[in-house]
Design an enzyme around this catalytic site. Structure first.
Site, PDB file in Angstrom:
ATOM      1  N   GLU A 125       0.806  -1.225   0.000  1.00 28.49           N
ATOM      2  CA  GLU A 125       0.000   0.000   0.000  1.00 28.49           C
ATOM      3  C   GLU A 125       0.840   1.276   0.000  1.00 28.49           C
ATOM      4  OE1 GLU A 125      -3.930  -1.827   2.278  1.00 28.49           O
ATOM      5  OE2 GLU A 125      -2.808  -0.204   3.243  1.00 28.49           O
TER       6      GLU A 125
ATOM      7  N   GLU B 193      -5.056  -8.829   1.013  1.00 25.60           N
ATOM      8  CA  GLU B 193      -5.729  -8.474   2.271  1.00 25.60           C
ATOM      9  C   GLU B 193      -7.215  -8.283   2.001  1.00 25.60           C
ATOM     10  OE1 GLU B 193      -4.238  -5.129   4.497  1.00 25.60           O
ATOM     11  OE2 GLU B 193      -2.143  -5.665   4.063  1.00 25.60           O
TER      12      GLU B 193
END
Length: 463
Positions: free
Chosen positions: A165, A363
């Site tokens: 991220e 995720e």
């Protein structure tokens, strides 16, 4: 109805070094920005729980991996701590090398494939003092760190990721003050974003030059941006949000180029980063082999309707506003929208616009504050999480049936872990962590349910 997933599908969970290892001040580890920030402003952290008090994976990894095996995980993604492995930025810490070797070997011995990420928000303080991701020196230091990891562990780790991220570092550290260094400056944020993408490309170059028998990619939180309406201004606002927060990393990572619309916007707002033509060549020539996708919730976007103070420094939200969809379903324990179809829309986008590159859900999960209120007969009765995961897996399976090149699903996370300023406020794991000693582990109802899904490689649904 039985929904069977592809053969050798990766089932498991994800975590990171700073959120699980603890032991942040021992065995030669140097401080990260999180150690420094907690030392200077502990009151900003929920419950004043710092990075030294995370879930004790550093000492408990054998039991943790045994517990992974008990619920039939066949893979696990975590990260290496740059500050632990290279405390001075140059010299390998032998205790860190030994620790990561033992973790990798234990996973392999239990039939759990290690997927390894190199950077998960945990900038060494030494590097932050050199300018962090604003600094070209730090970009080069990161490439050396990546090469060190490949040399030490690349014989056994076959799936690597450069960043988790990276847009979060840009947003939280350089726009919205949720991560150190708490800067609010969009021009500096753009420089950080560019340098991070360049660092990723340089690591990919080094990996491929090492001719290791594996693959390397990046993990991006791809958050679909849905416009309020078909009104052209709503659509344009949603498109800009997609460019800024998704495609700013997705396009260079997969295609090796930035969207022209994004470049035009950055130029028009006088936000262009400093770079050289060789940097663009490096990005163009060193694209990813595989992609990790983190998905939790969508964005709902409308055109900007509230005037912006002309004296304010430029910020992304000056060009859009968030929109509350009347049909939304909320997670009342976390405040995020639950929209399982988003996972399907991401899959279609990757298939249609990004060459159907091999990818996986790195995720997905449901955070719950005060989850102990669902404790009954010694077990967290998290039927809400079972429903959440089941609904997302149903849409993922549909996408795979339609040709999406998805090879796995990892939930965040294996055991409740520390999460930045929120520390242990929200829980996500298959296993409950007892905050009193952080050593006790109790499997949740969702962990037992998911154990069967992973064992059978099959999702049972009512439809």
């Amino acid at each position: 109805m039985k929904k069977v997933f592809p053969k050798d599908f990766l089932w498991g969970a994800a975590a990171s070094a700073p959120q699980t290892e603890g032991a942040s001040t021992i065995d030669g580890k140097a401080p990260t920005i999180w150690d420094h920030w907690f030392e200077t402003e502990p009151e900003r952290f929920w419950g004043e729980i710092g990075p030294a008090e995370t879930s004790r994976f550093y000492e408990m990894y054998p039991e943790e991996i045994d517990n992974m095996k008990k619920i039939n995980m066949n893979s696990y993604r975590t990260s290496i701590s740059w500050a632990r492995l290279l405390p001075d930025g140059k010299t390998v810490n032998p205790k860190a090398k030994d620790f990561y070797n033992r973790v990798i070997d234990k996973q392999l011995a239990e039939g759990i494939e290690p997927l390894m990420n190199l950077f998960h928000f945990d900038m060494p303080m030494l590097m932050q003092e050199k300018g962090g991701w604003e600094s070209r020196e730090v970009v080069e230091a990161y490439q050396f760190y990546a090469e060190t990891c490949f040399e030490l562990f690349g014989d056994r780790v076959k799936k690597w990721f450069t960043f988790n991220e990276p847009i979060v570092v840009v947003e939280c550290g350089y726009l919205y003050q949720f991560h150190y260094p708490c800067v609010v400056d969009m021009k500096r944020a753009v420089q950080v974003a560019f340098n991070t993408a360049l660092a990723s490309a340089k690591a990919i170059k080094s990996y491929h030059e090492a001719k290791l028998d594996g693959q390397i990619g990046i993990i991006l939180n791809l958050t679909p941006s849905y416009p309020r309406s078909e009104d052209k201004e709503d659509v344009a606002a949603a498109n800009l949000v997609d460019l800024l927060f998704n495609r700013s990393f997705l396009d260079p990572a997969v295609k090796g180029t930035y969207p022209q619309e994004l470049i035009d916007f950055i130029q028009a707002k006088d936000l262009m980063p400093t770079y050289g033509e060789s940097d663009l060549t490096c990005i163009a020539e060193n694209t990813i082999d595989i992609l990790g996708v983190n998905y939790y919730q969508p964005r709902r976007i409308q055109k900007r309707e509230t005037p912006v103070d002309p004296n304010e420094a430029i910020m992304p939200e000056h060009f859009y506003e968030n929109y509350e969809w009347p049909e939304r379903v909320m997670n009342p324990h976390r405040g995020w929208e639950i929209y399982p179809k988003g996972i399907y829309d991401i899959a279609v986008n990757i298939k249609e616009n990004y060459g159907n590159i091999p990818w996986y859900i790195s995720e997905n999960g449901m955070g719950v504050e005060g989850e102990e209120k669902f404790l009954k007969d010694g077990m967290i009765q998290d039927d809400y999480r079972i429903e959440f995961v089941g609904d997302h897996l149903s849409y993922l399976h549909q996408a795979i049936e339609e040709g999406a090149n998805c090879f796995g699903y990892h939930m965040w996370t294996f055991a409740d872990c520390w999460s930045w300023l929120n520390t242990y406020k929200n829980r996500y794991g298959y296993y409950q962590v007892d905050l009193a000693d952080k050593a006790a582990r109790h499997v949740k109802k969702s962990g037992l349910w998911m154990s069967q899904v992973m064992k059978e490689n099959t999702l049972e649904t009512k439809d």
